[in-house]
Scaffold this motif. Sequence first.
Motif, PDB file in Angstrom:
ATOM      1  N   MET A   1      48.019  30.953  28.782  1.00  0.00           N
ATOM      2  CA  MET A   1      48.290  32.139  29.586  1.00  0.00           C
ATOM      3  C   MET A   1      47.034  32.508  30.385  1.00  0.00           C
ATOM      4  SD  MET A   1      49.386  35.986  28.420  1.00  0.00           S
ATOM      5  CE  MET A   1      47.838  36.477  27.693  1.00  0.00           C
ATOM      6  N   THR A   2      47.237  32.879  31.613  1.00  0.00           N
ATOM      7  CA  THR A   2      46.142  33.316  32.469  1.00  0.00           C
ATOM      8  C   THR A   2      45.713  34.718  32.066  1.00  0.00           C
ATOM      9  OG1 THR A   2      47.046  32.035  34.280  1.00  0.00           O
ATOM     10  CG2 THR A   2      45.487  33.759  34.857  1.00  0.00           C
ATOM     11  N   ASP A   3      44.405  34.961  32.046  1.00  0.00           N
ATOM     12  CA  ASP A   3      43.972  36.325  31.736  1.00  0.00           C
ATOM     13  C   ASP A   3      44.183  37.210  32.958  1.00  0.00           C
ATOM     14  OD1 ASP A   3      41.061  37.132  32.912  1.00  0.00           O
ATOM     15  OD2 ASP A   3      41.202  34.964  32.642  1.00  0.00           O
ATOM     16  N   LEU A   4      44.244  38.489  32.719  1.00  0.00           N
ATOM     17  CA  LEU A   4      44.588  39.450  33.766  1.00  0.00           C
ATOM     18  C   LEU A   4      43.600  39.416  34.933  1.00  0.00           C
ATOM     19  CD1 LEU A   4      46.231  41.741  34.929  1.00  0.00           C
ATOM     20  CD2 LEU A   4      45.061  43.301  33.386  1.00  0.00           C
ATOM     21  N   ALA A   5      42.313  39.375  34.658  1.00  0.00           N
ATOM     22  CA  ALA A   5      41.326  39.390  35.742  1.00  0.00           C
ATOM     23  C   ALA A   5      41.470  38.152  36.630  1.00  0.00           C
ATOM     24  CB  ALA A   5      39.915  39.487  35.171  1.00  0.00           C
ATOM     25  N   THR A   6      41.668  36.995  36.038  1.00  0.00           N
ATOM     26  CA  THR A   6      41.842  35.767  36.811  1.00  0.00           C
ATOM     27  C   THR A   6      43.102  35.850  37.663  1.00  0.00           C
ATOM     28  OG1 THR A   6      40.692  34.486  35.128  1.00  0.00           O
ATOM     29  CG2 THR A   6      42.097  33.263  36.639  1.00  0.00           C
ATOM     30  N   TRP A   7      44.178  36.346  37.070  1.00  0.00           N
ATOM     31  CA  TRP A   7      45.436  36.496  37.787  1.00  0.00           C
ATOM     32  C   TRP A   7      45.285  37.477  38.953  1.00  0.00           C
ATOM     33  CZ3 TRP A   7      48.906  40.528  38.563  1.00  0.00           C
ATOM     34  CH2 TRP A   7      50.152  40.165  39.089  1.00  0.00           C
TER      35      TRP A   7
ATOM     36  N   LEU B   1      37.483  45.034  39.896  1.00  0.00           N
ATOM     37  CA  LEU B   1      37.438  43.866  39.010  1.00  0.00           C
ATOM     38  C   LEU B   1      36.011  43.558  38.565  1.00  0.00           C
ATOM     39  CD1 LEU B   1      40.013  41.510  40.704  1.00  0.00           C
ATOM     40  CD2 LEU B   1      40.063  42.261  38.333  1.00  0.00           C
ATOM     41  N   ASP B   2      35.058  43.666  39.483  1.00  0.00           N
ATOM     42  CA  ASP B   2      33.665  43.389  39.137  1.00  0.00           C
ATOM     43  C   ASP B   2      33.116  44.405  38.143  1.00  0.00           C
ATOM     44  OD1 ASP B   2      33.639  41.175  40.763  1.00  0.00           O
ATOM     45  OD2 ASP B   2      32.658  42.208  42.444  1.00  0.00           O
ATOM     46  N   LEU B   3      33.521  45.649  38.270  1.00  0.00           N
ATOM     47  CA  LEU B   3      33.042  46.694  37.363  1.00  0.00           C
ATOM     48  C   LEU B   3      33.665  46.598  35.972  1.00  0.00           C
ATOM     49  CD1 LEU B   3      33.119  49.774  39.745  1.00  0.00           C
ATOM     50  CD2 LEU B   3      31.085  48.700  38.764  1.00  0.00           C
ATOM     51  N   HIS B   4      34.892  46.130  35.913  1.00  0.00           N
ATOM     52  CA  HIS B   4      35.634  46.111  34.650  1.00  0.00           C
ATOM     53  C   HIS B   4      35.838  44.684  34.160  1.00  0.00           C
ATOM     54  CE1 HIS B   4      36.652  50.404  34.639  1.00  0.00           C
ATOM     55  NE2 HIS B   4      36.547  50.269  35.953  1.00  0.00           N
ATOM     56  N   ARG B   5      34.745  43.960  34.011  1.00  0.00           N
ATOM     57  CA  ARG B   5      34.836  42.565  33.562  1.00  0.00           C
ATOM     58  C   ARG B   5      34.647  42.480  32.037  1.00  0.00           C
ATOM     59  NH1 ARG B   5      30.101  43.626  35.853  1.00  0.00           N
ATOM     60  NH2 ARG B   5      28.214  42.978  34.793  1.00  0.00           N
TER      61      ARG B   5
ATOM     62  N   PRO C   1      42.192  43.324  28.427  1.00  0.00           N
ATOM     63  CA  PRO C   1      42.037  44.033  29.682  1.00  0.00           C
ATOM     64  C   PRO C   1      42.133  45.548  29.463  1.00  0.00           C
ATOM     65  CG  PRO C   1      44.246  43.106  29.577  1.00  0.00           C
ATOM     66  CD  PRO C   1      43.507  42.642  28.353  1.00  0.00           C
ATOM     67  N   CYS C   2      41.255  46.270  30.100  1.00  0.00           N
ATOM     68  CA  CYS C   2      41.221  47.723  29.976  1.00  0.00           C
ATOM     69  C   CYS C   2      42.370  48.348  30.776  1.00  0.00           C
ATOM     70  CB  CYS C   2      39.878  48.256  30.457  1.00  0.00           C
ATOM     71  SG  CYS C   2      39.574  48.002  32.223  1.00  0.00           S
ATOM     72  N   ASP C   3      42.576  49.632  30.561  1.00  0.00           N
ATOM     73  CA  ASP C   3      43.652  50.333  31.267  1.00  0.00           C
ATOM     74  C   ASP C   3      43.434  50.365  32.780  1.00  0.00           C
ATOM     75  OD1 ASP C   3      45.024  50.773  28.930  1.00  0.00           O
ATOM     76  OD2 ASP C   3      44.431  52.876  28.739  1.00  0.00           O
ATOM     77  N   THR C   4      42.191  50.339  33.215  1.00  0.00           N
ATOM     78  CA  THR C   4      41.920  50.337  34.653  1.00  0.00           C
ATOM     79  C   THR C   4      42.484  49.071  35.297  1.00  0.00           C
ATOM     80  OG1 THR C   4      39.927  51.653  34.322  1.00  0.00           O
ATOM     81  CG2 THR C   4      40.099  50.438  36.393  1.00  0.00           C
ATOM     82  N   LEU C   5      42.229  47.904  34.680  1.00  0.00           N
ATOM     83  CA  LEU C   5      42.764  46.650  35.225  1.00  0.00           C
ATOM     84  C   LEU C   5      44.274  46.581  35.081  1.00  0.00           C
ATOM     85  CD1 LEU C   5      40.141  43.932  34.285  1.00  0.00           C
ATOM     86  CD2 LEU C   5      40.349  45.315  36.353  1.00  0.00           C
ATOM     87  N   ARG C   6      44.797  47.132  33.994  1.00  0.00           N
ATOM     88  CA  ARG C   6      46.255  47.164  33.813  1.00  0.00           C
ATOM     89  C   ARG C   6      46.908  47.999  34.918  1.00  0.00           C
ATOM     90  NH1 ARG C   6      47.895  45.687  28.434  1.00  0.00           N
ATOM     91  NH2 ARG C   6      46.089  45.269  27.149  1.00  0.00           N
ATOM     92  N   ALA C   7      46.274  49.133  35.254  1.00  0.00           N
ATOM     93  CA  ALA C   7      46.806  49.986  36.323  1.00  0.00           C
ATOM     94  C   ALA C   7      46.731  49.264  37.665  1.00  0.00           C
ATOM     95  CB  ALA C   7      46.038  51.304  36.378  1.00  0.00           C
ATOM     96  N   LEU C   8      45.635  48.584  37.929  1.00  0.00           N
ATOM     97  CA  LEU C   8      45.500  47.832  39.169  1.00  0.00           C
ATOM     98  C   LEU C   8      46.572  46.741  39.250  1.00  0.00           C
ATOM     99  CD1 LEU C   8      43.873  47.316  41.744  1.00  0.00           C
ATOM    100  CD2 LEU C   8      42.344  45.894  40.392  1.00  0.00           C
TER     101      LEU C   8
END
Length: 82
Positions: A1-7, A29-33, A59-66
């Motif tokens: 499975m691809t991780d969220l940041a990569t996707w 993405l750069d801030l929430h790595r 993945p944090c909620d910030t990346l989930r929201a994005l």
Amino acid sequence: MTDLATWLRAQLADDQEPGPIAAAHRAILDLHRDDGLGWCTSCGAMTLDDHDRAPVETPCDTLRALASAYADRHGYNPGWAL
């Protein structure tokens, strides 16, 4: 499975969003790595006694929201939803 940041990076590379919007998303993405240990480098709750941040898993909620803006795209994992 691809991780969220990569996707998300792949979605931004293929996206038709105006440059400033895509740039803002890349900055988020750069801030929430991932710090390499599974924790977000930006998120966390401050503790009252020592002013350190309590770790937040990636993945944090910030990346989930994005990612929610791209939820209709191929490869989106429903497990990333908030």
